[in-house]
Structures are given as structure tokens and as C-alpha cells.
Design an enzyme around this catalytic site. Structure first.
Site, mmCIF file in Angstrom:
data_model
loop_
_atom_site.group_PDB
_atom_site.id
_atom_site.type_symbol
_atom_site.label_atom_id
_atom_site.label_comp_id
_atom_site.label_asym_id
_atom_site.label_seq_id
_atom_site.Cartn_x
_atom_site.Cartn_y
_atom_site.Cartn_z
ATOM 1 N N ASP A 39 55.772 35.933 46.804
ATOM 2 C CA ASP A 39 54.666 36.516 45.463
ATOM 3 C C ASP A 39 53.433 36.468 46.164
ATOM 4 O OD1 ASP A 39 56.463 37.075 43.661
ATOM 5 O OD2 ASP A 39 56.324 34.989 42.673
ATOM 6 N N LYS A 60 52.006 41.200 43.343
ATOM 7 C CA LYS A 60 51.292 42.385 43.047
ATOM 8 C C LYS A 60 49.866 42.287 43.598
ATOM 9 C CE LYS A 60 53.003 42.822 38.241
ATOM 10 N NZ LYS A 60 53.543 41.647 38.024
ATOM 11 N N MET A 173 46.655 32.449 33.735
ATOM 12 C CA MET A 173 46.459 33.812 33.314
ATOM 13 C C MET A 173 45.646 34.250 32.074
ATOM 14 S SD MET A 173 50.556 34.516 33.875
ATOM 15 C CE MET A 173 51.212 33.322 33.008
HETATM 16 C C1 LIG Z 1 52.125 33.783 36.966
HETATM 17 S S1 LIG Z 1 51.401 32.162 36.970
HETATM 18 C C2 LIG Z 1 52.193 31.093 38.208
HETATM 19 C C3 LIG Z 1 52.141 29.843 37.925
HETATM 20 C C4 LIG Z 1 52.966 28.868 39.140
HETATM 21 N N1 LIG Z 1 54.214 29.235 38.935
HETATM 22 C C5 LIG Z 1 52.322 27.384 38.812
HETATM 23 O O1 LIG Z 1 53.275 26.794 38.668
HETATM 24 O O2 LIG Z 1 51.246 27.294 39.188
HETATM 25 C C6 LIG Z 1 49.950 32.691 37.964
HETATM 26 C C7 LIG Z 1 48.663 31.942 37.310
HETATM 27 O O3 LIG Z 1 48.704 30.563 37.833
HETATM 28 C C8 LIG Z 1 47.457 30.012 38.103
HETATM 29 N N2 LIG Z 1 47.247 29.932 39.424
HETATM 30 C C9 LIG Z 1 48.105 29.986 40.303
HETATM 31 N N3 LIG Z 1 47.482 29.605 41.654
HETATM 32 C C10 LIG Z 1 46.133 29.274 41.148
HETATM 33 C C11 LIG Z 1 45.136 28.726 42.040
HETATM 34 N N4 LIG Z 1 45.223 28.393 43.476
HETATM 35 N N5 LIG Z 1 43.954 28.602 41.694
HETATM 36 C C12 LIG Z 1 43.820 28.958 40.295
HETATM 37 N N6 LIG Z 1 44.972 29.191 39.442
HETATM 38 C C13 LIG Z 1 46.033 29.488 40.186
HETATM 39 C C14 LIG Z 1 46.521 31.259 37.467
HETATM 40 O O4 LIG Z 1 46.219 30.902 36.270
HETATM 41 C C15 LIG Z 1 47.469 32.573 37.568
HETATM 42 O O5 LIG Z 1 46.897 33.687 37.008
#
Ligand SMILES: C[S@@+](CC[C@H](N)C(=O)[O-])C[C@H]1O[C@@H](n2cnc3c(N)ncnc32)[C@H](O)[C@@H]1O
Length: 253
Positions: A39, A60, A173
Site C-alpha cells: 500500500d 492510491k 483518516m
Molecule cells: C487506512 S488507515 C490505515 C491504518 C493502519 N492500518 C494503522 O494501523 O496505522 C490510514 C490512516 O492511518 C493514519 N496513518 C497511517 N500512517 C500514518 C503516519 N505515518 N502518520 C500519521 N498518520 C498515519 C492516517 O490517519 C491515515 O489516513
């Protein structure tokens, strides 16, 4: 009777961004994979642990074809049925807003039983990196993790429930609907209630902003904070151990 399945499917959490924040088990799975589907939030450095397999980006990105979940499900199954050891690499943890359940269910229809390897979720990774105690004995007793963007494109109704609780609320998100989310919190919490937002947490290009329900929207605009970002709301954000609190105190000393 079904043919014997020689391939395998392992759904792996790649951690929050820093390529060293990943488990040993995850690295071993990556090393041994014939095929990796990854991803947008997976740090590409992690792919360098795999020299022999094929790597497919299925996330995406602006201006690129973005794969539908059904297309990803089909690719996973097709590769496994071809006899490949497939790793499905996801940002953060596999059980937090990761759509792993859809992939597991689809694979099971073909007699494929997926193995799961947990990862450090973005919210725990970022909280620890910023020294935010999401829970603290006798102070913050629970954490409420919710999404700002549900399958129908709206903020979750749980945000209003969370805003009425004393939990440390973490919203993933949530940036698209930030103003709406803040106005929901304002119905239940005072204007000075603390909030912190981190973009690209644990990465060299990390950005963050802190503030209150009253001023956070302006601060986010001023600092140019956008996706991917994690929103933390509650007293834990202003805890005296939090790194940004300490940095602020040093600046004002
Ligand atoms: C589809 S979700 C996936 C979450 C993921 N499975 C997790 O456990 O962190 C994606 C969201 O996770 C958060 N996110 C993921 N990586 C991030 C990062 N390095 N910094 C800030 N937010 C992050 C954001 O809110 C992003 O829109």
C-alpha cells in the site's frame, strides 16, 4: 475435491512509517515472499529486504490508477493459486482500518487460509514517539480509536459518542472532515480542550501541530498539515511528558 494449494498468503503489518518499526516476523515473511502487494503507506525501504520477488504497488497515489479492493482480492488469490508465497503488506497494523477482513474472507472462498502478522499501528507508534501517554494510571483510563471517513464518506457517528467520553480519542483518516469533527467535539467539550495532529508520523518529513478545539483548524491551515495524519484529542495530548509540551516550555523559557 479442491486441488492442493501450494502457495500461501500472509497479511503483514509494516508499521507506522519508520522502516525499523517493524517486527522480525514481518521482515522474515517479506524476505521469503515471491510476490508482495503493498500500500501507499508502506515505507518502500521495507521492500529492500526482498531481492527475488515481484513487488506490486496497489495503493492510491495522485494521478495513478488506484486498485479497487475487489481487484486486490483477485490478484492475491490468483498469485496464491499459481503457487506463489504472497505477502500483502499494509501500513501500521493489520487489524486497524486495514481491510484485511475482506481479503481473508475472499481468500477463504478459494480454500486459502491467510496468516496474519501484526504491526505497530500508526496511532501507537506516533503516540510513543511523541511521548503522549494515551493511557495513564488514575488519569486517562481508555482510548477510543475511530475513523473520520466511513464507507459512506462521512465522519463516523462514533465521533459524537467519543466526544462525550473522557477517553483519549484518536481519529484516523480524519483530515478531510476536520472542521466537522471539531464542531462535533465543541458540542461536548470546552473550547480549550487539547488536540494534537501528526502528519507522516515517525518519518523524516513528519509535521505536527498542537492546539485547542478553538484554534486547531487555523493552525492546521497555517502549518499546511494534510494526509496522512492522525488526530489525538484529550488531556493526554497536553500531558507533561509529551514531547511537544516540553519543546514548547523550552521555547518559552
Ligand atoms: C487506512 S488507515 C490505515 C491504518 C493502519 N492500518 C494503522 O494501523 O496505522 C490510514 C490512516 O492511518 C493514519 N496513518 C497511517 N500512517 C500514518 C503516519 N505515518 N502518520 C500519521 N498518520 C498515519 C492516517 O490517519 C491515515 O489516513
Amino acid at each position: 475435491m479442491r486441488n492442493k494449494i501450494n502457495g500461501s498468503l500472509t497479511i503483514v503489518g509494516a508499521g507506522p512509517g519508520d522502516p525499523e518499526l517493524i517486527t522480525l516476523k514481518a521482515i522474515r515473511a517479506v524476505e521469503q515472499a515471491d510476490v508482495i502487494l503493498y500500500d501507499a503507506l508502506v515505507n518502500p525501504v521495507i521492500l529492500t529486504h526482498n531481492n527475488l520477488g515481484k513487488h506490486y504497488f496497489v495503493g492510491k497515489r495522485k494521478g495513478e490508477h488506484s486498485f479497487k479492493q475487489s481487484e486486490i482480492n483477485t490478484m492475491l488469490v490468483d498469485f496464491v493459486l499459481e503457487g506463489k508465497n504472497v505477502v500483502r503488506l499494509k501500513g501500521g497494523d493489520v487489524s486497524v482500518f486495514a481491510r484485511a477482513a475482506e481479503e481473508i474472507t475472499h481468500a477463504e472462498r478459494f480454500g486459502i487460509s491467510a496468516k496474519l502478522i501484526p504491526g505497530i499501528s500508526s496511532f501507537t507508534g506516533i503516540a510513543a514517539a511523541h511521548r503522549i501517554p494515551l493511557t495513564r494510571r488514575c488519569m486517562y483510563e481508555s482510548i477510543w480509536i475511530t475513523t473520520g471517513y466511513t464507507c459512506d464518506g462521512k465522519p463516523s457517528e462514533d465521533i459524537a459518542h467519543a466526544a462525550q467520553s473522557s477517553a483519549t480519542v484518536v481519529i484516523l483518516m480524519g483530515m478531510t472532515h476536520l472542521e466537522e469533527i471539531i464542531s462535533i467535539f465543541k458540542k461536548y467539550k470546552p473550547a480549550e480542550y487539547p488536540i494534537g495532529i501528526v502528519q507522516n508520523g515517525t518519518l523524516p518529513n513528519e509535521k505536527w501541530v498542537t492546539g485547542t478545539l478553538q484554534n486547531i483548524v487555523k493552525r492546521v491551515k497555517d502549518e499546511g498539515i494534510s494526509n496522512p495524519a492522525t488526530i489525538f484529542v484529550g488531556s493526554a495530548v497536553e500531558d507533561k511528558t509529551a514531547l511537544w509540551k516540553i519543546q514548547k516550555e523550552i521555547q518559552h523559557a
